[in-house]
Structures are given as C-alpha cells and as structure tokens.
Motif scaffolding. Structure first.
Motif, PDB file in Angstrom:
ATOM      1  N   VAL A 223      -3.624  12.991   1.851  1.00 40.04           N
ATOM      2  CA  VAL A 223      -4.124  12.886   0.477  1.00 40.04           C
ATOM      3  C   VAL A 223      -3.277  11.902  -0.322  1.00 40.04           C
ATOM      4  CG1 VAL A 223      -4.529  14.144  -1.668  1.00 40.04           C
ATOM      5  CG2 VAL A 223      -5.088  15.222   0.523  1.00 40.04           C
ATOM      6  N   ASN A 224      -1.958  11.997  -0.187  1.00 40.34           N
ATOM      7  CA  ASN A 224      -1.083  11.086  -0.930  1.00 40.34           C
ATOM      8  C   ASN A 224      -1.185   9.650  -0.433  1.00 40.34           C
ATOM      9  OD1 ASN A 224       0.226  12.566  -3.032  1.00 40.34           O
ATOM     10  ND2 ASN A 224       1.325  13.712  -1.470  1.00 40.34           N
ATOM     11  N   HIS A 225      -1.402   9.469   0.857  1.00 38.07           N
ATOM     12  CA  HIS A 225      -1.634   8.116   1.382  1.00 38.07           C
ATOM     13  C   HIS A 225      -2.890   7.515   0.766  1.00 38.07           C
ATOM     14  CE1 HIS A 225       1.578   7.321   4.076  1.00 38.07           C
ATOM     15  NE2 HIS A 225       1.311   8.317   4.924  1.00 38.07           N
ATOM     16  N   THR A 226      -3.921   8.348   0.620  1.00 40.28           N
ATOM     17  CA  THR A 226      -5.170   7.875   0.017  1.00 40.28           C
ATOM     18  C   THR A 226      -4.958   7.515  -1.449  1.00 40.28           C
ATOM     19  OG1 THR A 226      -6.415   9.330   1.517  1.00 40.28           O
ATOM     20  CG2 THR A 226      -7.582   8.466  -0.403  1.00 40.28           C
ATOM     21  N   LEU A 227      -4.192   8.369  -2.164  1.00 41.66           N
ATOM     22  CA  LEU A 227      -3.912   8.073  -3.570  1.00 41.66           C
ATOM     23  C   LEU A 227      -3.149   6.758  -3.714  1.00 41.66           C
ATOM     24  CD1 LEU A 227      -2.867  11.615  -4.898  1.00 41.66           C
ATOM     25  CD2 LEU A 227      -4.988  10.390  -5.372  1.00 41.66           C
ATOM     26  N   GLU A 228      -2.173   6.557  -2.822  1.00 41.74           N
ATOM     27  CA  GLU A 228      -1.408   5.308  -2.856  1.00 41.74           C
ATOM     28  C   GLU A 228      -2.282   4.098  -2.574  1.00 41.74           C
ATOM     29  OE1 GLU A 228       3.255   5.596  -1.887  1.00 41.74           O
ATOM     30  OE2 GLU A 228       1.949   5.941  -0.161  1.00 41.74           O
ATOM     31  N   ALA A 229      -3.224   4.265  -1.651  1.00 41.27           N
ATOM     32  CA  ALA A 229      -4.111   3.159  -1.300  1.00 41.27           C
ATOM     33  C   ALA A 229      -4.958   2.709  -2.488  1.00 41.27           C
ATOM     34  CB  ALA A 229      -5.011   3.568  -0.126  1.00 41.27           C
ATOM     35  N   TYR A 230      -5.232   3.639  -3.408  1.00 38.68           N
ATOM     36  CA  TYR A 230      -6.026   3.303  -4.587  1.00 38.68           C
ATOM     37  C   TYR A 230      -5.139   3.048  -5.806  1.00 38.68           C
ATOM     38  CZ  TYR A 230     -10.381   4.409  -2.195  1.00 38.68           C
ATOM     39  OH  TYR A 230     -11.454   4.402  -1.338  1.00 38.68           O
TER      40      TYR A 230
END
Length: 303
Positions: A139-146
């Motif tokens: 989830v945090n990787h996805t948030l960072e990606a955006y």
C-alpha cells in the motif's frame, strides 16, 4: 410414566443420541462449573472448591476501570461490522454464483472464493503486514508511486475497524456464500418459470422470489452471529494486532483484554469474571434478537 414409555418405545433412537449427549455433558455443561472461579479468590493449591468465596469482588477489577466500556463497545461494534458486511457480501456472492450457467466456471468460482476460509490467521496476519507495513508494504509503495507520503498504518487506530472488516469479509464471505447458495438451489424452478411467463426480469426474480424464500436462512445465520457478538475472535485480533497498544482504542476486545489480564496479573479469578460477563451479555443479546426475529417471521427463531 409417559417419559418411561417414550424411552421404551424409541430406545434405539435414544441410544443413537447418547454419544452426542455425552459429548455435550462432558465438554459443554460440566465445564460451566468453572464459572465459580469468578466468585472466588482462586488458588491452585486450594482448588476450585477450596478457594475462598469473595462474591462480586473480582468484577470490580473490570467495572471500576476505564476499560470495561471501551472493550465492550469495541467487541460489539467490530462484530456488528463483521456480521452485517460478512453476511451481506456473502448473500451477493451467492446470488452472482447462482447466475453462472457454465458448470466448470461455477465450480472454479466457488473454490476460489471459498479458499480464504482455510488460511490460518497467522498467515493472514503476515499477508496484512506485507500490505500495510511502513518500510516496504504494498500500500505504501503504491502511495509513493502516486507522489503521496507513506502512512504508518500500525499507529492509526481509526482505520483498523475498516481493515479488520475487510479482512474478515475476505476470509469468511465465501464460506457463508456456499450456505446461501445451497439454500438458493433448493428453491423450486417452478417459481422462476411462472415469473418468466409473467415477464419478470432476472433482477425482479431475485428480489421477489430468491431473497424472500431464503429469508429464514439469513435470519438463522444472523441470529447465530448475534449470539457471538460479544465474542471477539482472539485468533484474528491478536494475530493481526498483537500487543500494539497504539491500536487498543479501536481494536481491543474482551478476549484480548482477558488474555492480557491473565498474562500480566496471573489472576484466574479476575479473568474469569470478565469471561462470565461476556457470556451473560451474549446470552441476553441472543434472547432479545431471537424474540425480534420471531416477530418478523415466527418460524425463523432459534427457539
């Protein structure tokens, strides 16, 4: 005399029932005597009957603290979410599965949604950590990606009722959907044939035929869930949350509270008092909701 006559007349049927009756007596009714610990200053050396009787003193440990309301509310609130969303999503899944006409695809779909039920809470907790941990969680990787900031989910108590509900639904909705699907397949096809002749759409058939005819099953499963509304799933909550005190405000339930009390205080009496309170609240709740269910449908009550 009529009782003896009944036993004599159906002696073989009662003999068949003996193993189940013996199981209930040994593992369900005899252990009820253990609730006496809640009213005693229990010492292992003195045993259950030799320990000093102290009345309701052990309950003061729970009710004079600021925690009793919090853990009671959390237990009922979380289980209420689990019950509503678990049965609701399960019913929707069953209706969708019933609409699948390809036999092989239907079996594969049933197996796929039923599979999470067999995964242990330990594995589920590791999966949840893989999704939510701050360092390399998905989830945090996805948030960072955006372009968003990482969130330490294990310090944000307010989001965990939603997370736990999502996890519970993922694990148990498939199981309950199979029960609903079994009830749906037992409905006579003549009802649907008559509805099609009258021009009813598939959606209208679901609303006016399928759901009303499985209402008793929904009510019974709901009542069984309500009967356990004060039972916090210890394996789930402790497996996922553990001893993370930052999340206690929304996730600490009666079972985890009792476990900590027993582990920290090593006091069987105080822990037993909390468990007895939990059992009494569960009994009162099921009696109330059983009467409500009988008002809705007199044939759908558990007793």
């Amino acid at each position: 005399m009529s009782f003896i006559r009944e036993i004599t007349k159906n002696k073989y049927l009662y003999l068949l029932a003996l193993p189940g009756l013996a199981f209930l007596i040994v593992f369900a009714y005899i252990p009820l005597s253990g609730h006496l610990i809640a009213f005693k200053k229990y010492r292992l050396a003195d045993g259950l009957w030799g320990s000093k009787f102290v009345g309701f003193d052990n309950f003061k440990f729970f009710f004079m603290s600021a925690d009793w309301y919090k853990v009671t509310f959390n237990t009922a609130f979380l289980n209420g979410l689990f019950l509503i969303f678990g049965l609701g999503i399960a019913l929707i899944l069953a209706l969708f599965l019933n609409e699948i006409r390809h036999a092989l695809f239907k079996k594969l779909a049933q197996s796929f949604i039923f599979m999470p039920y067999f995964i242990s809470w330990l594995v589920v907790s590791m999966m949840a950590f893989a999704f939510l941990n701050t360092t390399d969680g998905m989830v945090n990787h996805t948030l960072e990606a955006y372009g968003a900031e990482k969130v330490n989910w294990y310090l944000k108590a307010e989001v965990w009722p939603a997370f736990l509900t999502l996890i519970y639904v993922w694990k148990f909705a498939g199981y309950y959907s199979i029960i609903f699907l079994a009830a749906i397949t037992g409905i006579s096809g003549e009802y649907y044939e008559s509805a099609r002749i009258d021009g009813a759409t598939r959606f209208q058939q679901i609303i006016h035929i399928t759901i009303p005819l499985i209402r008793s099953v929904v009510i019974v499963l709901g009542l069984l869930g309500v009967g356990r509304i004060f039972y916090g799933d210890f394996g789930m909550i402790y497996g996922i949350i553990g001893d993370n005190s930052a999340l206690y405000s929304t996730t600490d339930v009666i079972d985890t509270y009792t476990y900590r009390a027993l582990r920290v205080l090593s006091d069987f009496s105080k822990s037993s008092a909390v468990v007895l309170y939990q059992s009494v609240m569960g009994l009162i709740t099921i009696l109330i909701f059983n009467q409500i269910a009988k008002k809705i449908d007199k044939d759908s009550g558990l007793f």
